[in-house]
Design a protein around this motif. Structure first.
Motif, PDB file in Angstrom:
ATOM      1  N   CYS A 176      39.333  49.728  22.953  1.00  0.00           N
ATOM      2  CA  CYS A 176      39.130  50.838  23.894  1.00  0.00           C
ATOM      3  C   CYS A 176      39.247  50.353  25.338  1.00  0.00           C
ATOM      4  N   ARG A 179      42.944  49.650  26.044  1.00  0.00           N
ATOM      5  CA  ARG A 179      43.682  50.899  26.256  1.00  0.00           C
ATOM      6  C   ARG A 179      43.426  51.444  27.656  1.00  0.00           C
ATOM      7  N   ASN A 180      42.164  51.447  28.059  1.00  0.00           N
ATOM      8  CA  ASN A 180      41.810  51.991  29.375  1.00  0.00           C
ATOM      9  C   ASN A 180      42.458  51.194  30.505  1.00  0.00           C
ATOM     10  N   GLU A 183      46.524  51.676  30.461  1.00  0.00           N
ATOM     11  CA  GLU A 183      46.987  53.016  30.840  1.00  0.00           C
ATOM     12  C   GLU A 183      46.733  53.361  32.305  1.00  0.00           C
ATOM     13  N   THR A 262      50.046  50.784  25.583  1.00  0.00           N
ATOM     14  CA  THR A 262      48.742  51.318  25.235  1.00  0.00           C
ATOM     15  C   THR A 262      48.261  50.570  23.989  1.00  0.00           C
ATOM     16  N   VAL A 263      47.084  50.934  23.516  1.00  0.00           N
ATOM     17  CA  VAL A 263      46.471  50.222  22.386  1.00  0.00           C
ATOM     18  C   VAL A 263      45.926  51.230  21.392  1.00  0.00           C
ATOM     19  N   GLU A 264      46.205  51.005  20.118  1.00  0.00           N
ATOM     20  CA  GLU A 264      45.653  51.847  19.058  1.00  0.00           C
ATOM     21  C   GLU A 264      44.164  51.513  18.895  1.00  0.00           C
ATOM     22  N   THR A 265      43.335  52.540  18.753  1.00  0.00           N
ATOM     23  CA  THR A 265      41.889  52.317  18.672  1.00  0.00           C
ATOM     24  C   THR A 265      41.277  52.779  17.355  1.00  0.00           C
ATOM     25  N   ASP A 276      53.716  53.156  24.735  1.00  0.00           N
ATOM     26  CA  ASP A 276      53.137  54.496  24.725  1.00  0.00           C
ATOM     27  C   ASP A 276      54.226  55.540  24.464  1.00  0.00           C
TER      28      ASP A 276
END
Length: 313
Positions: A176, A179-180, A183, A262-265, A276
């Motif tokens: 998480c 990702r934050n 992005e 981005t990152v899968e959570t 993304d």
């Protein structure tokens, strides 16, 4: 001279990264912020203080950061981290203990204050989970537009992960937060397994440090040899964390692919770094993923710089 903060979960390769930054004349280390990952935050902070003491750089401040992921209440250390770095994080080597203590200011406030003071002059290199930076952005969103460059050791875009088929260790600890961070509009370069596994540190180099017959040469050789023996089990190992610091000062050693990351959570893909899909038609991405490297140049830069450092300590 590049003004740099190192955000470390100080294990063996973080220690090598810190030593390289200290030795490089083009880098001014403003401070070290501690996080969890290879070890607990508390142990990592202690390791950073002891490494700086060993290198006669006690004046570099160390700040304690977050001790678990943003969506968790505790930190669970990966078994592989204990095996590779040892229980104490520095290859079971006993370092001369520093008398210095962590700063009273925490890592989050130090990052925020540094962004406000140095702005685009500031480079932040992260070699652990991205929780400290994500938390700083959550507390003071405006620093997104102040900071200069962010170099992230983490992720895997074109190769498999090292804690699951998809996920790399640092990103997987706090997807998480990653990702934050990814992005945002910050200038981010991801130095992931795509390139760090191509550059190698071998026992010929560590033996050359040991042959110097200095305390730092011997202890760093012992740490690195432990790491080598417990990763690939051969005469060499990957150059993970130092690659990120080297990339900061020698981006020409790396081939970077501009893209929105981005990152899968969630689910089995949790911790996986991806392009993304919502921004495939967007232009001018600020994030870049390193996908190629002149490994021989990275290897030479690390080993010769550290040789010169250890020769004098």
């Amino acid at each position: 001279m590049m003004k740099m903060i190192l955000d470390l979960d100080t294990g063996v390769d973080d220690s090598l990264a810190l030593a390289y930054a200290i030795a490089n004349p083009d880098i001014e280390v403003l401070g070290v912020t501690g996080t969890y990952g290879n070890v607990t935050t508390e142990q990592g902070v202690r390791n950073s203080l002891d490494i700086l003491h060993l290198l006669e750089k006690d004046s570099v401040p160390v700040f304690k950061g977050e001790d678990h992921a943003m969506d968790k209440v505790v930190f669970t250390r990966h078994e592989v981290s204990a095996r590779i770095h040892g229980e104490n994080g520095v290859g079971q080597v006993t370092l001369p203990p520093a008398s210095a203590k962590p700063e009273s200011t925490d890592a989050i406030d130090f990052i925020i204050a540094s962004c406000k003071r140095w702005g685009k002059e500031l480079t932040l290199v992260t070699t652990g989970p991205l929780t400290n930076l994500a938390t700083a952005l959550e507390k003071e969103p405006e620093i997104e537009h102040m900071i200069g460059k962010v170099i992230v050791m983490g992720g895997a875009l074109t190769v498999c992960g090292n804690v699951s088929h998809f996920a790399e260790a640092n990103i997987s600890q706090d997807p998480c937060a990653a990702r934050n961070v990814f992005e945002t509009s910050m200038d981010i370069t991801m130095v992931g397994l795509d390139v760090t596994q191509r550059s190698r540190l071998d026992k010929k180099a560590t033996q050359s440090w040991r042959n110097l017959k200095t305390i730092s040469g011997r202890l760093f050789a012992d740490m690195a040899d432990y790491y080598i023996e417990n990763t690939l089990g051969t005469e060499e190992t990957f150059i993970h964390d130092p690659s990120a610091v080297i990339c900061a000062v020698h981006p020409e050693f790396f081939q970077a692919f501009p893209c929105f990351l981005t990152v899968e959570t969630e689910g089995i893909d949790r911790g996986r770094v991806v392009v993304d899909s919502k921004k495939l038609r967007a232009s001018d991405p600020t994030t870049k993923a390193c996908i190629g490297v002149a490994a021989d140049l990275v290897e030479r830069e690390l080993t010769t710089t550290l040789y010169g450092l250890f020769k004098g300590n």
